[in-house]
Write an enzyme that holds these catalytic residues in place. Structure first.
Site, PDB file in Angstrom:
ATOM      1  N   LYS A 123      15.574 -64.959 -21.152  1.00 45.65           N
ATOM      2  CA  LYS A 123      16.800 -65.661 -20.728  1.00 45.65           C
ATOM      3  C   LYS A 123      17.950 -65.528 -21.718  1.00 45.65           C
ATOM      4  CE  LYS A 123      14.003 -69.153 -20.814  1.00 45.65           C
ATOM      5  NZ  LYS A 123      13.049 -69.443 -21.897  1.00 45.65           N
TER       6      LYS A 123
ATOM      7  N   GLU B 163      15.059 -63.248 -11.912  1.00 46.78           N
ATOM      8  CA  GLU B 163      14.498 -64.476 -11.329  1.00 46.78           C
ATOM      9  C   GLU B 163      13.679 -65.270 -12.347  1.00 46.78           C
ATOM     10  OE1 GLU B 163      14.967 -65.572  -7.845  1.00 46.78           O
ATOM     11  OE2 GLU B 163      14.465 -67.287  -9.097  1.00 46.78           O
TER      12      GLU B 163
ATOM     13  N   GLY C 284       0.722 -72.807 -23.559  1.00 48.26           N
ATOM     14  CA  GLY C 284       1.603 -71.641 -23.401  1.00 48.26           C
ATOM     15  C   GLY C 284       2.922 -71.944 -22.723  1.00 48.26           C
TER      16      GLY C 284
ATOM     17  N   GLU D 254       8.364 -72.473 -26.134  1.00 54.68           N
ATOM     18  CA  GLU D 254       8.854 -71.235 -26.741  1.00 54.68           C
ATOM     19  C   GLU D 254       8.156 -71.038 -28.091  1.00 54.68           C
ATOM     20  OE1 GLU D 254      11.289 -69.217 -25.135  1.00 54.68           O
ATOM     21  OE2 GLU D 254      10.683 -70.589 -23.563  1.00 54.68           O
TER      22      GLU D 254
ATOM     23  N   LYS E   4      19.360 -71.883 -19.294  1.00 52.96           N
ATOM     24  CA  LYS E   4      19.083 -71.778 -17.853  1.00 52.96           C
ATOM     25  C   LYS E   4      20.255 -72.331 -17.042  1.00 52.96           C
ATOM     26  CE  LYS E   4      14.118 -72.041 -18.690  1.00 52.96           C
ATOM     27  NZ  LYS E   4      13.032 -72.961 -19.007  1.00 52.96           N
TER      28      LYS E   4
ATOM     29  N   GLY F 228       4.852 -71.061 -18.054  1.00 52.63           N
ATOM     30  CA  GLY F 228       3.468 -70.597 -18.101  1.00 52.63           C
ATOM     31  C   GLY F 228       3.372 -69.159 -17.631  1.00 52.63           C
TER      32      GLY F 228
HETATM   33  N1  HSE Z   1       9.593 -72.881 -22.740  1.00 51.82           N
HETATM   34  C1  HSE Z   1      10.063 -72.806 -21.402  1.00 51.82           C
HETATM   35  C2  HSE Z   1       9.822 -74.141 -20.714  1.00 51.82           C
HETATM   36  C3  HSE Z   1       9.342 -71.694 -20.705  1.00 51.82           C
HETATM   37  O1  HSE Z   1       9.090 -74.966 -21.255  1.00 51.82           O
HETATM   38  O2  HSE Z   1      10.371 -74.394 -19.657  1.00 51.82           O
HETATM   39  C4  HSE Z   1       9.945 -71.266 -19.419  1.00 51.82           C
HETATM   40  O3  HSE Z   1      11.249 -70.778 -19.564  1.00 51.82           O
END
Ligand code: HSE
Length: 230
Positions: A16, A40, A97, A100, A115, A208
């Site tokens: 992103k 996406e 997972g 980040e 985002k 994930g």
């Molecule tokens: N670290 C991000 C989250 C992963 O927790 O939303 C997805 O972009």
């Protein structure tokens, strides 16, 4: 990303950072090279927020968006409501997972801000920059804050909002009847406010490996459709 586009290759990415910072220039380059730039997976993992907004709501007139765009913080807040400590909940999100590599980007709100910029620029025709977003994360929220909200029939959520005038990411106490209040754990959600349909809300997995992998697959299948239709 620049280099494959310059050499005429299609690009599908869940990264992103470059899309939040340079989407317009990258999209121009992709158009000039007659290749696809699939993004996406940069927003809401495998839940197709960008495709819904850009294709299915095309012409509906999206004037504002409000969402829970970071799974890690939503997971932490949900676990804290159930009695977990902040460090324990963050460690769980990392082990699963979701977070980040440097979770500061999640808990300080910058991942959600990236985002939000992507959503605004791709779906609302804005030229928003990261520095235009007022950002506050969840690091100041205490267990007492979480308990106080619960006692009042409310729930803390890290909410990202953008309209024609402002863009922000900040923790908000939402009444349990609010559509975003019921979105728990790693789940993300976004409400598109549109001129034609009113509010349209999409809810689904936001982080994930499987969710992100699915977003990449969706972009590859879309690319395949354009290739086979040509
Ligand atoms: N670290 C991000 C989250 C992963 O927790 O939303 C997805 O972009």
């Amino acid at each position: 990303m620049w280099s494959p586009l310059r050499s005429g290759r299609h690009v599908v990415t869940a990264n992103k950072g470059p899309i939040a910072l340079h989407y317009a220039a990258l999209a121009d380059l992709a158009r000039a090279q007659r290749v696809t730039l699939g993004v996406e997976g940069t927003v809401m993992g495998g839940t197709p927020a960008l495709r819904l907004g850009s294709e299915l709501l095309q012409g509906a007139g999206i004037s504002a968006c409000a969402g829970i765009l970071n799974g890690t913080t939503n997971y932490i807040l949900t676990r804290m409501e159930a009695g977990a400590t902040y460090p324990a909940a963050l460690a769980e999100a990392q082990a699963l997972g979701y977070a980040e590599a440097d979770p500061a980007g999640d808990v300080e709100g910058h991942d959600a801000a990236c985002k939000l910029v992507i959503v605004a620029n791709i779906l609302m025709g804005r030229t928003l920059r990261l520095q235009d977003v007022a950002v506050q994360g969840i690091t100041q929220l205490t267990p007492a804050d979480v308990t106080a909200a619960a006692s009042a029939g409310e729930r803390w959520k890290l909410v990202a909002t953008v309209d024609a005038h402002a863009a922000q990411v900040r923790p908000q106490r939402l009444a349990l009847t609010h559509p975003l209040a019921a979105v728990s754990g790693i789940t993300n959600a976004i409400t598109f406010s549109t001129a034609v349909l009113g509010d349209v809300t999409l809810v689904g997995p936001g982080a994930g490996g499987v969710a992100t992998g699915f977003a990449l697959l969706a972009d590859i299948l879309a690319l395949h459709r354009t290739q086979t239709a040509a």
